[in-house]
Each structure stands twice: as C-alpha cells, then as structure tokens.
Scaffold this active site. Structure first.
Site, PDB file in Angstrom:
ATOM      1  CG  HIS A   1      57.183  44.737  35.200  1.00 14.98           C
ATOM      2  ND1 HIS A   1      56.735  45.399  34.175  1.00 14.98           N
ATOM      3  CD2 HIS A   1      56.460  45.649  36.200  1.00 14.98           C
ATOM      4  CE1 HIS A   1      55.621  46.160  34.248  1.00 14.98           C
ATOM      5  NE2 HIS A   1      55.921  46.615  35.601  1.00 14.98           N
TER       6      HIS A   1
ATOM      7  CB  ALA B   1      34.061  47.876  44.556  1.00 14.01           C
TER       8      ALA B   1
ATOM      9  CE  LYS C   1      48.603  57.626  43.171  1.00 13.98           C
ATOM     10  NZ  LYS C   1      48.675  58.939  42.728  1.00 13.98           N
TER      11      LYS C   1
ATOM     12  NE  ARG D   1      39.702  59.966  40.949  1.00 15.53           N
ATOM     13  CZ  ARG D   1      38.902  59.102  40.348  1.00 15.53           C
ATOM     14  NH1 ARG D   1      39.327  58.230  39.198  1.00 15.53           N
ATOM     15  NH2 ARG D   1      37.640  58.978  40.521  1.00 15.53           N
TER      16      ARG D   1
END
Length: 161
Positions: free
Chosen positions: A100, A136, A142, A156
């Site tokens: 960004h 992979a 996060k 996840r």
C-alpha cells in the site's frame, strides 16, 4: 581428508541451499562494510543470486542460523523481514510488504522452527509464532500463533495436534 573438510567441500559443490546462504551471508557482510568497493561486490553477488536461482533476498533482511532452503528457487524475502532459527522455506515463497503506497511498508517476522511450504505468501506486518506450519500456496494476512497451521487463501488457522 578428514570428514569435516569433505563435508564442507561436498556442501559447497553440490548443495544449492548451502551455496545460496553462503552467497547471501558474504554479500551481507560486504554490504554492511563502510567501503564502497565492498558494497559494489555485495550487489554483484546479490545479482548472481537472482540470475542463478531467481531468488531476491534483501540485504537488509535478517536470516538467523539454521535457515534451510530445500529447493532454493523463486524465493523473495523483503527488506526488514526477520527469519528465525531453524526455519525451513520451500520454493516460491514470498515474505514481503503489503504494497500500500499510503502506508509505511512493513514486513513479517518469522519465529523459530517454522516450516513454510511451496508457494506460500506472507504479506505485511505479521508475526509467525515458533513451530508454526504454513501450508503450500497459503496467503497469510494475519498473525499465526505458535504451534498453529495456516492453510488456504486467505489463510485459515488451525491448532496443531
């Protein structure tokens, strides 16, 4: 010839992971010096790393001891990335900034004994805990706690058994 010397010669000649890390560590030492000639040699060695292996490892990144690249091809490690001890990184892994323009660039911090499998992308100011597994082609956006697994796009997080 003693065993230690023969292991060094074998590693230098035939182990691409060893040669990649040796090239990186020599380049980093030369880059950190005050002499401009040494810095130019460091950039030449870094360029050779890119030409031979398609690896772009920033000289501002920190790779601790025991980092291992089983297949050192197409690996990108950004500027202020920190990779902990005994971490294994497979081919095609990217450890980089979020990109960004309006925000300050920030890079991941990888803990110790982490395994990052082929094609994984770890982007931004993320902390990967000790003993974590990154699957992979996972896109990690996060933090991953210690001893957890991150898989999928976006990743996840699951607790290791």
């Amino acid at each position: 010839m003693d065993k230690k010397r023969s292991n060094f010669i074998y590693s230098f000649l035939f182990n691409p992971s060893y040669r990649l890390l040796l090239n990186y560590r020599i380049s980093k030492k030369l880059y950190d010096s005050k002499f401009i000639i040494f810095k130019l040699v460091a950039f030449y060695l870094k360029n050779q790393l890119y030409l031979k292996r398609s690896c772009q490892i920033s000289l501002n990144a920190t790779l601790e001891e025991g980092v291992f690249f089983p297949h050192p091809i197409n690996i990108v490690i950004g500027d202020n990335t920190i990779v902990g001890k005994n971490t294994t990184i497979w081919q095609g892994v990217t450890l980089g900034s979020h990109g960004h323009n309006a925000q300050k660039k920030s890079y991941p911090i990888i803990g110790e004994n982490v395994k990052i499998f082929a094609g994984a992308k770890i982007i931004g100011n993320i902390k990967i805990g000790d003993g974590a597994l990154i699957g992979a082609n996972a896109v990690v956006l996060k933090d991953v706690p210690a001893f957890h697994t991150a898989v999928g796009v976006p990743a996840r997080i699951f607790k290791n058994k």
